[in-house]
Each structure stands twice: as C-alpha cells, then as structure tokens.
Design a protein around this motif. Structure first.
Motif, PDB file in Angstrom:
ATOM      1  N   VAL A 114     -40.302   9.685 -39.285  1.00  7.04           N
ATOM      2  CA  VAL A 114     -41.726   9.713 -39.624  1.00  7.04           C
ATOM      3  C   VAL A 114     -42.519  10.601 -38.673  1.00  7.04           C
ATOM      4  N   SER A 115     -41.834  11.344 -37.832  1.00  7.91           N
ATOM      5  CA  SER A 115     -42.485  12.344 -36.978  1.00  7.91           C
ATOM      6  C   SER A 115     -41.717  13.647 -37.120  1.00  7.91           C
ATOM      7  N   PRO A 116     -42.377  14.777 -36.916  1.00  6.18           N
ATOM      8  CA  PRO A 116     -41.705  16.058 -37.100  1.00  6.18           C
ATOM      9  C   PRO A 116     -40.484  16.193 -36.199  1.00  6.18           C
ATOM     10  N   PRO A 117     -39.405  16.789 -36.679  1.00  5.99           N
ATOM     11  CA  PRO A 117     -38.231  17.009 -35.837  1.00  5.99           C
ATOM     12  C   PRO A 117     -38.613  17.785 -34.581  1.00  5.99           C
ATOM     13  N   GLY A 118     -38.198  17.289 -33.430  1.00  2.00           N
ATOM     14  CA  GLY A 118     -38.489  17.969 -32.173  1.00  2.00           C
ATOM     15  C   GLY A 118     -39.837  17.651 -31.582  1.00  2.00           C
ATOM     16  N   ALA A 119     -40.657  16.824 -32.284  1.00  8.90           N
ATOM     17  CA  ALA A 119     -41.993  16.507 -31.770  1.00  8.90           C
ATOM     18  C   ALA A 119     -41.894  15.537 -30.606  1.00  8.90           C
ATOM     19  N   THR A 120     -42.769  15.697 -29.636  1.00 13.02           N
ATOM     20  CA  THR A 120     -42.837  14.742 -28.527  1.00 13.02           C
ATOM     21  C   THR A 120     -43.818  13.649 -28.869  1.00 13.02           C
ATOM     22  N   LEU A 121     -43.463  12.404 -28.568  1.00 16.39           N
ATOM     23  CA  LEU A 121     -44.317  11.270 -28.901  1.00 16.39           C
ATOM     24  C   LEU A 121     -44.997  10.681 -27.680  1.00 16.39           C
TER      25      LEU A 121
END
Length: 284
Positions: A114-121
């Motif tokens: 549910v978050s873009p691939p490679g995105a930092t959370l």
C-alpha cells in the motif's frame, strides 16, 4: 374318432412347447426400476471434492510481507477502493504495485503493498503506518524515540507538504455534520439537489464511481503524496478518473445517493487517515 385324434396331436404339441422352453437359455434378470416415494424422486448428493485445498492450508499471496510497514492484510468486507482511500493511494496504483489483473478479485488474508515500492515510511523520527478502521490487528504507529520520551506535540493544523496547496470550501451550504473520528470522518454540508460541488484544491481524480458502500456517487482527488479529498453522495459526477482538476472547478452536482437527505459529505485524508476538514478550510 376324429376328435380323439386331434386331441392327441394337441397334447403332443403342448408337450413339445414345454420341452423347448426347458431347453432355452436362461434369460437375464429384468432391470429393476427405481420408483419415487410419495411422488418424490430421491436425490443423491454429489461426492465431495477431496482435491480442493482447505482455505486454512493455503498460502495467501504476499503472506511473506504480513506485518511489514507499507503492507496491508485484506480483511473481510474490504475492497481495493476502500483500502486505497484508507492508505492515501489510488486504487490503480495498488493494482499495479500488486500485479492485480482484476482489481475486483482480492481475498481475505491476502497481503497488499500500500506504499510505493522503494518509498521510505519514516518522517521526523516517526515510522508512519497508515491506519485502517477494519485492521485492528495491523501494526500501530511506532516512535523511533526512547519509550520514556514524551510524545511530540501534534500541531492543530498539520503542515502541508506542498507550500502552494491551500484548501477551499467545496460547497457553500451550512455544515450540518461535524467531524468525529468514529462516527463521521468528514464534514456534512447542506444544499439542494444539483448544487455545484467544487474541487477543494488542485489535484488528480483517482476515483469516480459508486463502488464504495456508504458513499454513493463518490469522487476522490489526490493532491500530493500526503493529501486526498473525498466528495460523497453526489447526484452526478462531472469528471473522470486520471483527469486533472483545478481548485474551485465544478466536479459534481450535490445529491443524496446512499444518504438520507441531500448533502455533500466531504473528507480530507492525511496519509490515508481522516482529519478534521475544519482545521484546513478558511474561516467563513
């Protein structure tokens, strides 16, 4: 004399017939007919398919990512549109990130990105895990600071990532339903059927349809990687998915689809979590 002669021949004929019957090959037994009882024909239940795997023994898609930040385990009653709204994303992006050939086919227990691939959370020392009302077992927001440290103060108006983003009122009517985190995840604004519904800020239409239960004819706009706005119960929709819209542009006409009266239900979602729109809208 003639009568006696005939009788003897008749008896001989009968004897020959009886002998022929005794020497004939045995006959197959007559087929047995299954008859109904009281006019009802018995029905034989089909044998169970023992080759079908038990649901509990199945390995669900994405299960290796269960519990990880940026992933969500599908719950009963979920739809891809609902999951996308709750995580501040477009359902089309979710379908792409998870290689879903049919966005309508998701299964309970399936784990979705549910978050873009490679995105930092992680932002400002806080790991952001989007919260869904139907996912009580999902990991909570956790702080990178020491457990004994007091929580950071939450500003009354969260900062907007895009300095140029400012929200405007989507309708001119009076507020008839205030924000409540449990009972009402936005503002309810009164009006007449056909009144204009306006985009609260520049953005892209990521959903336009009636597939989300409780919202009727719904439009969802994505303004940046942080904010979505939702416009529910419309009489008619005037924009399509992927269309770019400008602040103040008429995007729908007010109605009462899936509602008890004519009104606009308006939500602002920050990283998927509903926030009080009154804190982001200008005072009037």
């Amino acid at each position: 004399m003639m009568a006696c002669h005939v009788s003897r021949f008749g008896l001989v004929g009968i004897a020959l017939v009886l002998l022929a019957g005794c020497n004939s090959p045995p006959r197959s037994p007559a087929p047995v007919e299954t008859r109904s009882v009281m006019g009802r024909t018995p029905v034989t239940a089909p044998a169970p398919d023992l080759s079908a795997a038990s649901p509990s023994s199945r390995v669900m898609p994405g299960s290796e990512n269960a519990g990880k930040p940026g992933f969500y385990t599908v719950q009963r009653g979920d739809t891809l549109t609902r999951i996308a709204l709750d995580h501040g994303q477009s359902w089309r992006d979710l379908a792409s990130w998870n290689n879903l050939s049919n966005a309508h086919l998701i299964e309970v227990g399936q784990v979705l990105r549910v978050s873009p691939p490679g995105a930092t959370l992680q932002t400002s020392g806080v790991v952001v895990q989007p919260i869904s009302p139907s996912a009580a077992s999902e990991p909570k927001v956790t702080s990178a600071a020491s457990p004994t440290s007091p929580p950071a103060a939450t500003p009354s108006v969260p900062a907007v990532n895009d300095p140029g983003l400012a929200f405007a009122w989507p309708a001119t009517g009076a507020v008839i339903g205030a924000f409540d985190e449990v009972k009402n995840k936005g503002l309810d604004i009164a009006g007449q059927a056909g009144d204009p519904v306006l985009a609260a800020a520049d953005g892209q239409v990521v959903y336009a349809g009636a597939g989300l239960r409780g919202y009727g004819n719904l439009i969802i706009l994505k303004h940046n990687n942080t904010f979505l706005t939702a416009y529910a119960h419309n009489q008619s929709l005037l924009v399509k998915e992927d269309q770019q819209v400008r602040r103040g542009q008429k995007i729908a006409e007010m109605g009462k689809t899936d509602a008890e009266r004519v009104k606009l239900h308006f939500e602002i979602r920050r990283q998927g979590k509903p926030v009080d729109p009154a804190k982001f809208l200008p005072v009037r």
